[in-house]
Design a protein around this motif. Structure first.
Motif, PDB file in Angstrom:
ATOM      1  N   LEU A  52     -47.667  13.869  44.367  1.00  0.00           N
ATOM      2  CA  LEU A  52     -47.370  12.675  43.595  1.00  0.00           C
ATOM      3  C   LEU A  52     -48.425  12.529  42.505  1.00  0.00           C
ATOM      4  CD1 LEU A  52     -45.305  10.385  43.848  1.00  0.00           C
ATOM      5  CD2 LEU A  52     -46.838   9.274  45.460  1.00  0.00           C
ATOM      6  N   HIS A  53     -47.972  12.306  41.278  1.00  0.00           N
ATOM      7  CA  HIS A  53     -48.889  12.053  40.178  1.00  0.00           C
ATOM      8  C   HIS A  53     -48.621  10.642  39.662  1.00  0.00           C
ATOM      9  CE1 HIS A  53     -50.263  16.316  39.548  1.00  0.00           C
ATOM     10  NE2 HIS A  53     -49.222  16.486  40.334  1.00  0.00           N
ATOM     11  N   VAL A  54     -49.630   9.805  39.668  1.00  0.00           N
ATOM     12  CA  VAL A  54     -49.449   8.429  39.201  1.00  0.00           C
ATOM     13  C   VAL A  54     -50.549   8.074  38.214  1.00  0.00           C
ATOM     14  CG1 VAL A  54     -48.337   7.758  41.372  1.00  0.00           C
ATOM     15  CG2 VAL A  54     -50.797   7.373  41.067  1.00  0.00           C
ATOM     16  N   GLN A  55     -50.323   6.975  37.503  1.00  0.00           N
ATOM     17  CA  GLN A  55     -51.332   6.475  36.575  1.00  0.00           C
ATOM     18  C   GLN A  55     -52.217   5.454  37.285  1.00  0.00           C
ATOM     19  OE1 GLN A  55     -50.689   8.947  33.875  1.00  0.00           O
ATOM     20  NE2 GLN A  55     -51.823   7.218  33.031  1.00  0.00           N
ATOM     21  N   GLU A  56     -53.452   5.359  36.844  1.00  0.00           N
ATOM     22  CA  GLU A  56     -54.358   4.359  37.379  1.00  0.00           C
ATOM     23  C   GLU A  56     -53.698   2.988  37.306  1.00  0.00           C
ATOM     24  OE1 GLU A  56     -58.160   4.476  35.514  1.00  0.00           O
ATOM     25  OE2 GLU A  56     -58.926   2.699  36.568  1.00  0.00           O
ATOM     26  N   GLY A  57     -53.769   2.254  38.413  1.00  0.00           N
ATOM     27  CA  GLY A  57     -53.170   0.931  38.460  1.00  0.00           C
ATOM     28  C   GLY A  57     -51.791   0.895  39.094  1.00  0.00           C
ATOM     29  N   ASP A  58     -51.134   2.061  39.161  1.00  0.00           N
ATOM     30  CA  ASP A  58     -49.820   2.104  39.811  1.00  0.00           C
ATOM     31  C   ASP A  58     -49.979   1.906  41.311  1.00  0.00           C
ATOM     32  OD1 ASP A  58     -48.286   4.778  37.809  1.00  0.00           O
ATOM     33  OD2 ASP A  58     -48.656   2.645  37.404  1.00  0.00           O
ATOM     34  N   SER A  59     -48.967   1.339  41.931  1.00  0.00           N
ATOM     35  CA  SER A  59     -48.912   1.295  43.391  1.00  0.00           C
ATOM     36  C   SER A  59     -47.981   2.400  43.863  1.00  0.00           C
ATOM     37  CB  SER A  59     -48.415  -0.075  43.857  1.00  0.00           C
ATOM     38  OG  SER A  59     -49.387  -1.055  43.559  1.00  0.00           O
ATOM     39  N   THR A  60     -48.269   2.944  45.007  1.00  0.00           N
ATOM     40  CA  THR A  60     -47.494   4.084  45.465  1.00  0.00           C
ATOM     41  C   THR A  60     -47.340   4.040  46.975  1.00  0.00           C
ATOM     42  OG1 THR A  60     -47.334   6.486  45.363  1.00  0.00           O
ATOM     43  CG2 THR A  60     -49.532   5.587  45.698  1.00  0.00           C
ATOM     44  N   ASN A  61     -46.408   4.824  47.486  1.00  0.00           N
ATOM     45  CA  ASN A  61     -46.255   4.915  48.934  1.00  0.00           C
ATOM     46  C   ASN A  61     -45.746   6.288  49.331  1.00  0.00           C
ATOM     47  OD1 ASN A  61     -43.112   4.678  49.570  1.00  0.00           O
ATOM     48  ND2 ASN A  61     -43.587   3.307  47.879  1.00  0.00           N
ATOM     49  N   PHE A  62     -46.099   6.695  50.536  1.00  0.00           N
ATOM     50  CA  PHE A  62     -45.675   7.972  51.098  1.00  0.00           C
ATOM     51  C   PHE A  62     -45.029   7.721  52.445  1.00  0.00           C
ATOM     52  CE2 PHE A  62     -48.947   8.727  48.212  1.00  0.00           C
ATOM     53  CZ  PHE A  62     -50.220   8.558  48.749  1.00  0.00           C
ATOM     54  N   THR A  63     -44.273   8.730  52.904  1.00  0.00           N
ATOM     55  CA  THR A  63     -43.554   8.616  54.160  1.00  0.00           C
ATOM     56  C   THR A  63     -43.982   9.696  55.129  1.00  0.00           C
ATOM     57  OG1 THR A  63     -41.623   7.753  52.982  1.00  0.00           O
ATOM     58  CG2 THR A  63     -41.280   8.529  55.236  1.00  0.00           C
ATOM     59  N   CYS A  64     -44.087   9.329  56.383  1.00  0.00           N
ATOM     60  CA  CYS A  64     -44.325  10.277  57.477  1.00  0.00           C
ATOM     61  C   CYS A  64     -43.186  10.080  58.477  1.00  0.00           C
ATOM     62  CB  CYS A  64     -45.677   9.993  58.121  1.00  0.00           C
ATOM     63  SG  CYS A  64     -46.032  10.997  59.577  1.00  0.00           S
TER      64      CYS A  64
END
Lengths: 113, 115
Positions: A11-23
């Motif tokens: 995953l590539h995001v910009q500073e300040g973005d919120s993100t989530n991953f799944t397991c």
């Protein structure tokens, strides 16, 4: 054989973005779910250990939820910073009389300043 | 409190040789687990030692062995090295065994290259 899957792979995001991953993991015979953060050339750092369905854990801007009935856990990062760049691993406790963990292959997060 | 230490950090060996890696757990921790990571693979469980006894072993050939000393330090040995043994080997320490809800603390790993 227990199988733990993580998505996305990277995953590539910009500073300040919120993100989530799944397991994702088999929902039967659940014991515990671990999240680790692994920065390059460092030791994997323990983030959370989750054991109960509906568990929610938080550490600063990072939080995680657990659904053992459907077999998944989410890791959220709010307001990503470049120092959050790392591989995030989840691992399933194998139960029994040992500490064996079964790891997913991880999600590689890159946060662009 | 000192963390988990592993020595050496890097190692180069040739096929057919044997190697011994060392892991010193956090003071007071009695369980040490070993994992292997090869490119494209997740961490694969090798074995766990608790109170000098092997508690569990992963699906690896008999060339992989380990032991634990009375001070909880652990060593793993790989005999007759193969190219495919090139990997990062991590150890993790924990207070006790049989408690997969307990936090496990990892060392920085030993990177082994087999030529």
């Amino acid at each position: 054989i227990l199988n733990v899957e993580q998505s996305p792979q990277s995953l590539h995001v910009q500073e300040g973005d919120s993100t989530n991953f799944t397991c994702s993991f088999p929902s039967s015979n659940f014991y515990a779910l671990h999240w680790y953060r692994w920065e390059t050339a460092k030791s994997p750092e323990a983030l959370f250990v989750m054991t109960l369905n509906g568990d929610e854990k938080k550490k600063g801007r990072i939080s995680a939820t657990l659904n053992t009935k459907e077999g998944y856990s989410y890791l959220y990062i709010k307001g990503s910073q470049p120092e959050d760049s790392a591989t995030y691993l989840c691992a399933l406790g194998d139960g029994g009389a040992t500490n064996k963990l079964i790891f997913g292959t991880g999600t590689l997060l890159a946060v662009q300043p | 409190k000192a963390g988990v230490t592993q020595t050496p950090r890097y190692l180069i060996k040739t096929r057919g040789q044997q190697v011994t890696l060392s892991c010193s757990p956090i003071s007071g921790h009695r369980s040490v687990s070993w994992y292997q990571q090869t490119p494209g693979q997740g961490l694969q469980f090798l074995f766990e030692y608790f109170s000098e006894t092997q508690r569990n072993k992963g699906n690896f050939p008999g060339r992989f062995s380990g032991r634990q000393f009375s001070n909880s330090r652990s060593e793993m040995n790989v005999s007759t090295l193969e190219l495919g043994d090139s990997a990062l080997y991590l150890c993790a320490s924990s207070l006790t065994s049989g408690a997969t809800w307990g936090t496990q603390y990892f060392g920085p790993g030993t990177r082994l290259l087999v030529l």
